[in-house]
Design an enzyme around this catalytic site. Structure first.
Site, PDB file in Angstrom:
ATOM      1  N   ASP A  71       0.706  -1.134   0.049  1.00 59.74           N
ATOM      2  CA  ASP A  71      -0.033   0.218  -0.066  1.00 59.74           C
ATOM      3  C   ASP A  71       0.785   1.115  -0.112  1.00 59.74           C
ATOM      4  O   ASP A  71       1.506   1.502   1.000  1.00 59.74           O
ATOM      5  CB  ASP A  71      -0.680  -0.057   1.258  1.00 59.74           C
ATOM      6  CG  ASP A  71      -1.783   1.082   1.304  1.00 59.74           C
ATOM      7  OD1 ASP A  71      -2.859   1.042   0.198  1.00 59.74           O
ATOM      8  OD2 ASP A  71      -1.973   1.782   2.163  1.00 59.74           O
ATOM      9  N   THR A 104      -3.056   6.218  -4.085  1.00 62.70           N
ATOM     10  CA  THR A 104      -2.053   6.889  -3.817  1.00 62.70           C
ATOM     11  C   THR A 104      -0.686   6.878  -4.508  1.00 62.70           C
ATOM     12  O   THR A 104      -0.030   7.544  -4.719  1.00 62.70           O
ATOM     13  CB  THR A 104      -1.616   6.597  -2.345  1.00 62.70           C
ATOM     14  OG1 THR A 104      -1.746   4.982  -2.308  1.00 62.70           O
ATOM     15  CG2 THR A 104      -2.835   6.935  -1.300  1.00 62.70           C
ATOM     16  N   THR A 105      -0.436   5.474  -4.876  1.00 66.43           N
ATOM     17  CA  THR A 105       0.877   5.293  -5.202  1.00 66.43           C
ATOM     18  C   THR A 105       0.801   5.845  -6.705  1.00 66.43           C
ATOM     19  O   THR A 105       1.749   6.420  -7.284  1.00 66.43           O
ATOM     20  CB  THR A 105       0.763   3.639  -5.839  1.00 66.43           C
ATOM     21  OG1 THR A 105       0.625   2.877  -4.478  1.00 66.43           O
ATOM     22  CG2 THR A 105       2.451   3.380  -6.220  1.00 66.43           C
ATOM     23  N   ASP A 408      -9.384   0.803   1.879  1.00 63.33           N
ATOM     24  CA  ASP A 408      -9.391   1.265   0.501  1.00 63.33           C
ATOM     25  C   ASP A 408     -10.664   0.751  -0.193  1.00 63.33           C
ATOM     26  O   ASP A 408     -11.335   1.538  -0.877  1.00 63.33           O
ATOM     27  CB  ASP A 408      -8.409   0.722  -0.244  1.00 63.33           C
ATOM     28  CG  ASP A 408      -7.025   1.247   0.133  1.00 63.33           C
ATOM     29  OD1 ASP A 408      -6.767   1.882   1.148  1.00 63.33           O
ATOM     30  OD2 ASP A 408      -5.963   1.055  -0.758  1.00 63.33           O
TER      31      ASP A 408
HETATM   32  P1  ADP Z   1      -2.830   3.016  -6.070  1.00 58.08           P
HETATM   33  O1  ADP Z   1      -2.224   3.140  -4.876  1.00 58.08           O
HETATM   34  O2  ADP Z   1      -2.229   4.136  -7.042  1.00 58.08           O
HETATM   35  O3  ADP Z   1      -4.158   2.469  -6.299  1.00 58.08           O
HETATM   36  P2  ADP Z   1      -2.183   0.237  -6.894  1.00 58.08           P
HETATM   37  O4  ADP Z   1      -1.065  -0.706  -6.364  1.00 58.08           O
HETATM   38  O5  ADP Z   1      -3.294  -0.032  -6.289  1.00 58.08           O
HETATM   39  O6  ADP Z   1      -1.647   1.780  -6.459  1.00 58.08           O
HETATM   40  O7  ADP Z   1      -2.369  -0.210  -8.357  1.00 58.08           O
HETATM   41  C1  ADP Z   1      -3.446   0.512  -9.162  1.00 58.08           C
HETATM   42  C2  ADP Z   1      -3.355   0.255 -10.168  1.00 58.08           C
HETATM   43  O8  ADP Z   1      -3.458  -1.099 -10.832  1.00 58.08           O
HETATM   44  C3  ADP Z   1      -4.459   1.281 -11.189  1.00 58.08           C
HETATM   45  O9  ADP Z   1      -4.112   1.656 -12.520  1.00 58.08           O
HETATM   46  C4  ADP Z   1      -5.209  -0.295 -11.597  1.00 58.08           C
HETATM   47  O10 ADP Z   1      -6.145  -0.008 -12.935  1.00 58.08           O
HETATM   48  C5  ADP Z   1      -4.433  -1.032 -12.045  1.00 58.08           C
HETATM   49  N1  ADP Z   1      -4.799  -2.653 -11.675  1.00 58.08           N
HETATM   50  C6  ADP Z   1      -5.623  -3.133 -10.966  1.00 58.08           C
HETATM   51  N2  ADP Z   1      -5.887  -4.219 -10.945  1.00 58.08           N
HETATM   52  C7  ADP Z   1      -5.288  -4.612 -12.316  1.00 58.08           C
HETATM   53  C8  ADP Z   1      -5.465  -5.818 -13.472  1.00 58.08           C
HETATM   54  N3  ADP Z   1      -5.951  -6.941 -12.828  1.00 58.08           N
HETATM   55  N4  ADP Z   1      -4.765  -5.655 -14.319  1.00 58.08           N
HETATM   56  C9  ADP Z   1      -4.278  -4.559 -14.755  1.00 58.08           C
HETATM   57  N5  ADP Z   1      -4.213  -3.438 -13.800  1.00 58.08           N
HETATM   58  C10 ADP Z   1      -4.896  -3.464 -12.776  1.00 58.08           C
HETATM   59 MG    MG Z   2      -5.043   0.922  -5.222  1.00 57.98          MG
END
Ligand code: ADP
Ligand code: MG
Length: 547
Positions: A71, A104-105, A408
């Site tokens: 996270d 956030t990331t 989240d």
């Molecule tokens: P954040 O803190 O920005 O939410 P995450 O590590 O949760 O960071 O990653 C979010 C990103 O991962 C988003 O761009 C989301 O669309 C993408 N994502 C989530 N699940 C998948 C998946 N199964 N395939 C491709 N991208 C995904």
């Molecule tokens: Mg996320």
């Protein structure tokens, strides 16, 4: 960097010390370069955690406690960042987390990319102010494009909401259990939403607020994640205070008390002179009478369960048990507040003005065993808009991470309920917006044009990081997404990091709240802008330095 006190002169030539001795001053390009460098370091650290194929980070604090998480917000929170610009990057993550709970990331990565691209433009002689203006224009345009490609969601569409919750958990360690957890998140939010039911789906015209304070998340290691459950009411992690008290209270009339139910001990050291045994007896009897009167006063309100924030005298517990009244002691203040809201009780501080009007109601109050502890469940309260989620799981680390992921998930479901529109994930909207921005940039003349192109490039750091973390070829993947988005006129084409191919992300149910994407764009742009406008860092010396 020089360490000096800055001296200015008034018109009359009298010197004025502007800065304290020992203050260091970093100026102009140095300040900017220095800030950009720090921000880039933070962003590059987070790139590798983005998305489901992102790596986890193991965080060890100064006492040796270990947290394993994916996270972004948690990672930044736990890192002891010193550099002021790096601290600002940590701040965006926090702001985005507070505001929308996810993304956030992404916001840190985009802010880092914006600064990196800005650095190149500055080298080419474009002034930071122009870049900031261009970035802001590009951001507003991007938000418009995002709104255009977003799709409406019905607020009672459980399947869509669950997909949103599940997408937010895709990148978490607990994603294998995302089915169970996302189901709980949706149920909890729909239980506390104001006025569920007949809902219009116009994006901005109405607002169905969700108060997350009404959803309490409790965790208990042990069992399996699928044993997690939702309770219509409040869980208090205390047991009933006396073995002789009822463990199940139907039609509970609840009295909440903020003050201790004990005979007040004087603040000063007090001495009681006792010279005959009868006096001792009298003294004890007096105390016992006072306590009995107190319990009688409570019993007269009709309460059958007392929930006290402070301690309760053993003698009082005994009298209560005799009167068939149950009691909980040393209950957290936040739990008392939640119980006030849920049961309609008014917590009392002074027993002298007790009234039956202070009581709250719940259909059932029951002590249940949760692993080795006994907890009290207050269910079917007067105001049903209070629910608790009880998270179970193999170990403490697992329930901790599940709790963070639940935060989240609850937030993204709330986001969609409050603004019912979603976009597809997997880097698809960022790539699409980038393409549209590049086309639009041709209509913007002057140097801002270059800033807009840079903004478009920065957005693509999202699909790039997703593909890179999945071990896919970055250049090929990005090119393929761009061309399929255009040829199929489909903004939902993105990186399917599980199957290692490109796909229509909404077909594989990877969808995210429009509100998250908007917030990410806004926060990343604002942070980059703020850092770009700084040309002077004045920092006070740490204690002892500068002498
Ligand atoms: P954040 O803190 O920005 O939410 P995450 O590590 O949760 O960071 O990653 C979010 C990103 O991962 C988003 O761009 C989301 O669309 C993408 N994502 C989530 N699940 C998948 C998946 N199964 N395939 C491709 N991208 C995904
Ligand atoms: Mg996320």
């Amino acid at each position: 960097m020089s360490s000096l006190s800055l001296v200015g002169n008034t018109r009359e030539g009298i010197p004025v010390v502007l800065l304290k001795e020992g203050t260091s001053d970093t100026r102009g390009r140095d300040a900017l370069r220095n800030n950009i460098e720090a921000a880039k370091i933070i962003a590059s650290m987070l790139k590798s955690v983005l998305g489901p194929r992102g790596m986890d980070k193991m965080l060890v604090d100064s006492t040796g406690n270990v947290t394993i998480t994916n996270d972004g917000a948690t990672i930044l929170k736990e890192m002891d960042v010193q550099h002021p610009a790096a601290k600002m990057m940590v701040e965006i993550a926090k702001a985005v987390d507070d505001e929308v709970g996810d993304g956030t990331t992404s916001s840190v990565i985009i802010a880092g990319a914006l600064l990196e691209k800005a650095e190149e433009l500055i080298k080419q002689g474009i002034h930071p102010t122009i870049i900031v203006d261009g970035y802001r224009k590009a951001m507003r345009q991007s938000v418009d494009i995002m709104n255009k490609i977003a799709e409406d969601v019905k607020v009672d569409d459980h399947v869509a909401l669950k997909n949103v919750a599940r997408t937010s958990m895709e990148s978490k360690i607990v994603s294998v259990d995302s089915d169970v957890l996302s189901d709980l998140a949706v149920k909890a939010i729909l239980a506390v939403v104001e006025k569920p039911g007949h809902i219009e789906t116009q994006k901005d015209n109405y607002f169905m607020p969700v108060d997350l304070d009404n959803v309490k998340v409790q965790k208990k290691p042990g069992g399996a994640m699928r044993d997690s459950s939702i309770i219509e009411g409040i869980i208090v992690d205390k047991e009933i205070a006396h073995p002789g008290m009822p463990r199940v209270i139907k039609d509970a009339k609840i009295l909440l008390i903020n003050s201790p139910l004990e005979i007040e001990k004087t603040e000063f050291e007090a001495k009681i002179m006792i010279d005959r045994p009868e006096q001792m007896k009298m003294f004890l009897e007096e105390e016992s009478t006072m306590i009995r009167t107190m319990v009688e006063k409570i019993a007269r309100t009709g309460a059958n369960i007392i929930i006290c924030q402070k301690g309760i005298d053993d003698l009082a517990l005994g009298y209560m048990a005799k009167a068939n009244i149950s009691a909980l002691k040393r209950v957290k203040e936040s739990d008392i507040a939640a119980l006030e809201k849920a049961t309609g009780a008014r917590a009392v501080t002074n027993l002298d003005d007790l009234s039956p009007k202070d009581l709250g109601f719940a259909q059932l109050v029951e002590e249940r065993k949760v692993e080795t502890d006994k907890w009290v469940f207050v269910e079917k309260c007067k105001d049903p808009k209070a629910v608790s989620i009880l998270i179970r799981g193999g170990s403490e680390r697992v329930v901790d991470e599940a709790e963070r992921s639940m935060h989240d998930a609850l937030m993204v479901v709330k986001d969609v309920v409050e603004k019912p529109a979603v976009v597809a994930g997997g880097g698809s909207p960022e790539t699409y917006v980038a393409q549209k921005l590049r086309a639009w940039a041709t209509s913007v003349s002057g140097r801002e044009h270059y800033a807009i192109l840079a903004f478009a490039d920065a957005l693509e750091s999202i699909p790039i990081a997703l593909a890179e973390n999945a071990g896919m070829d970055v250049i090929d993947t990005l090119a393929a997404i761009r061309s399929r988005q255009l040829s199929e006129n489909n903004p939902r084409i993105g990186v399917d990091v599980k199957e290692l191919k490109i796909a229509d992300m909404s077909k594989i149910h990877i969808i995210e709240p429009l509100r998250v994407k908007e917030q990410v764009l806004k926060s990343a742009t604002e942070t980059a802008a703020m850092l770009l406008r700084i040309d002077d860092i004045l920092s006070a010396s740490r204690t002892g330095a500068g002498q």
